[in-house]
Design a protein around this motif. Structure first.
Motif, PDB file in Angstrom:
ATOM      1  N   VAL A 164       0.850  -1.190   0.000  1.00 58.27           N
ATOM      2  CA  VAL A 164       0.000   0.000   0.000  1.00 58.27           C
ATOM      3  C   VAL A 164       0.890   1.245   0.000  1.00 58.27           C
ATOM      4  CG1 VAL A 164      -1.879   1.216   1.156  1.00 58.27           C
ATOM      5  CG2 VAL A 164      -1.724  -1.288   1.329  1.00 58.27           C
ATOM      6  N   PRO A 165       0.994   1.952  -1.124  1.00 55.49           N
ATOM      7  CA  PRO A 165       1.828   3.161  -1.181  1.00 55.49           C
ATOM      8  C   PRO A 165       1.065   4.413  -0.734  1.00 55.49           C
ATOM      9  CG  PRO A 165       0.957   2.696  -3.348  1.00 55.49           C
ATOM     10  CD  PRO A 165       0.430   1.606  -2.435  1.00 55.49           C
ATOM     11  N   HIS A 166       1.781   5.513  -0.553  1.00 55.16           N
ATOM     12  CA  HIS A 166       1.183   6.827  -0.234  1.00 55.16           C
ATOM     13  C   HIS A 166       0.228   6.723   0.959  1.00 55.16           C
ATOM     14  CE1 HIS A 166       2.656   8.157  -4.171  1.00 55.16           C
ATOM     15  NE2 HIS A 166       2.033   7.120  -4.709  1.00 55.16           N
ATOM     16  N   TYR A 167       0.549   5.911   1.935  1.00 54.37           N
ATOM     17  CA  TYR A 167      -0.458   5.498   2.914  1.00 54.37           C
ATOM     18  C   TYR A 167      -1.109   6.678   3.647  1.00 54.37           C
ATOM     19  CZ  TYR A 167      -2.777   2.703   6.487  1.00 54.37           C
ATOM     20  OH  TYR A 167      -3.718   2.137   7.296  1.00 54.37           O
ATOM     21  N   GLN A 168      -0.372   7.345   4.514  1.00 56.72           N
ATOM     22  CA  GLN A 168      -0.964   8.448   5.276  1.00 56.72           C
ATOM     23  C   GLN A 168      -1.016   9.762   4.484  1.00 56.72           C
ATOM     24  OE1 GLN A 168      -0.436   7.792   9.935  1.00 56.72           O
ATOM     25  NE2 GLN A 168       1.549   8.141   8.948  1.00 56.72           N
ATOM     26  N   CYS A 191       3.254   1.972   3.251  1.00 53.27           N
ATOM     27  CA  CYS A 191       4.353   2.937   3.293  1.00 53.27           C
ATOM     28  C   CYS A 191       3.868   4.346   2.994  1.00 53.27           C
ATOM     29  CB  CYS A 191       5.426   2.576   2.263  1.00 53.27           C
ATOM     30  SG  CYS A 191       6.583   1.316   2.794  1.00 53.27           S
ATOM     31  N   ASP A 192       4.253   5.268   3.849  1.00 51.23           N
ATOM     32  CA  ASP A 192       4.033   6.680   3.553  1.00 51.23           C
ATOM     33  C   ASP A 192       5.001   7.132   2.475  1.00 51.23           C
ATOM     34  OD1 ASP A 192       2.195   6.735   5.598  1.00 51.23           O
ATOM     35  OD2 ASP A 192       3.511   7.765   7.023  1.00 51.23           O
ATOM     36  N   GLU A 193       4.764   8.299   1.937  1.00 51.57           N
ATOM     37  CA  GLU A 193       5.747   8.911   1.052  1.00 51.57           C
ATOM     38  C   GLU A 193       7.011   9.228   1.851  1.00 51.57           C
ATOM     39  OE1 GLU A 193       3.900  12.239  -0.885  1.00 51.57           O
ATOM     40  OE2 GLU A 193       2.349  10.987  -1.795  1.00 51.57           O
TER      41      GLU A 193
END
Length: 240
Positions: A164-168, A191-193
């Motif tokens: 899961v990218p760009h999470y928060q 993962c967050d950016e």
């Protein structure tokens, strides 16, 4: 196997979007164990030409030699084979994951990417590129009536997780429970950016270039979705 799965970030394409992935890119280079490794960037669309110019600049500044496999070269087997053979690092950028996977399957790049990874060379992905490396991913490739509806995209399975990218940095946390309810036996790496999940053989660790960025593990346990921040390094089996 060496994988660097980045949640998102900026290549430094414009002044108001400064380059913010340098420390992660430095790790990508160091994992090759070469002073001047050759990086191969795969471009799936015409717009990739634009992004490659910045990726080339960034990695050349880190001592890399850079090469570009353009979308209109995918059907030239000799060119594809030669560029993969020369490369030490493979970089898969962001974009439309569904379209990328269709191109990968259509031209047989799936076998080339898997073979490259199994040789112990470095595979780095950003956003869609990270999803491609995993079994499944939470993608925004589809829009419904102008609204994004996150969809499940099947990747190459180099790593048997949901990515899961760009999470928060998005509204994915609001939809993660629904999304994972269909995959209750699997673990999601979110993962967050400016954050990356790094795999080296059977070990993992995380990297971040922003103190606020995080990497999470999400998995259903006793019918409840549990989200845990991954702060330490460890064995991949510990995350399953």
């Amino acid at each position: 196997m060496k994988l660097v799965l980045i949640g998102g970030g900026n290549y430094g394409v414009q002044e108001y979007l400064p380059y913010n992935l340098k420390e992660i890119d430095e790790k990508i280079v160091s994992l090759s164990n070469k002073a001047h490794p050759r990086l191969l960037f795969i471009g799936f669309t015409e717009r990739s030409n634009y992004y490659y110019s910045f990726i080339k600049r960034n990695f050349m500044n880190l001592g890399c030699q850079c090469e570009y496999l353009k979308y209109d070269e995918f059907d030239n087997q000799k060119t594809v084979d030669g560029k993969f053979k020369r490369a030490d690092i493979l970089y898969l950028g962001g974009g439309n994951t569904l379209f990328y996977m269709k191109q990968i399957k259509k031209f047989g790049l799936d076998k080339k990417i898997v073979e490259f990874a199994e040789q112990g060379k470095v595979v780095a992905g950003l956003s869609a590129g990270s999803i491609i490396c995993c079994s499944l991913g939470m993608s925004d490739s589809r829009n419904y009536q102008g609204k994004v509806k996150y969809t499940c995209v099947k990747g190459l399975g180099l790593l048997d997780f949901v990515y899961v990218p760009h999470y928060q940095n998005s509204n994915r946390p609001d939809d993660i429970e629904r999304f994972m309810s269909y995959k209750k036996k699997m673990t999601a790496i979110c993962c967050d950016e400016c954050a990356a999940f790094v795999v080296e053989d059977d070990k993992f660790f995380t990297l971040k270039t922003n103190e606020n960025s995080k990497v999470f593990k999400c998995k259903f346990e006793n019918k409840i979705l549990k989200q845990t921040e991954i702060k330490t390094q460890g064995n991949l089996l510990d995350l399953i």
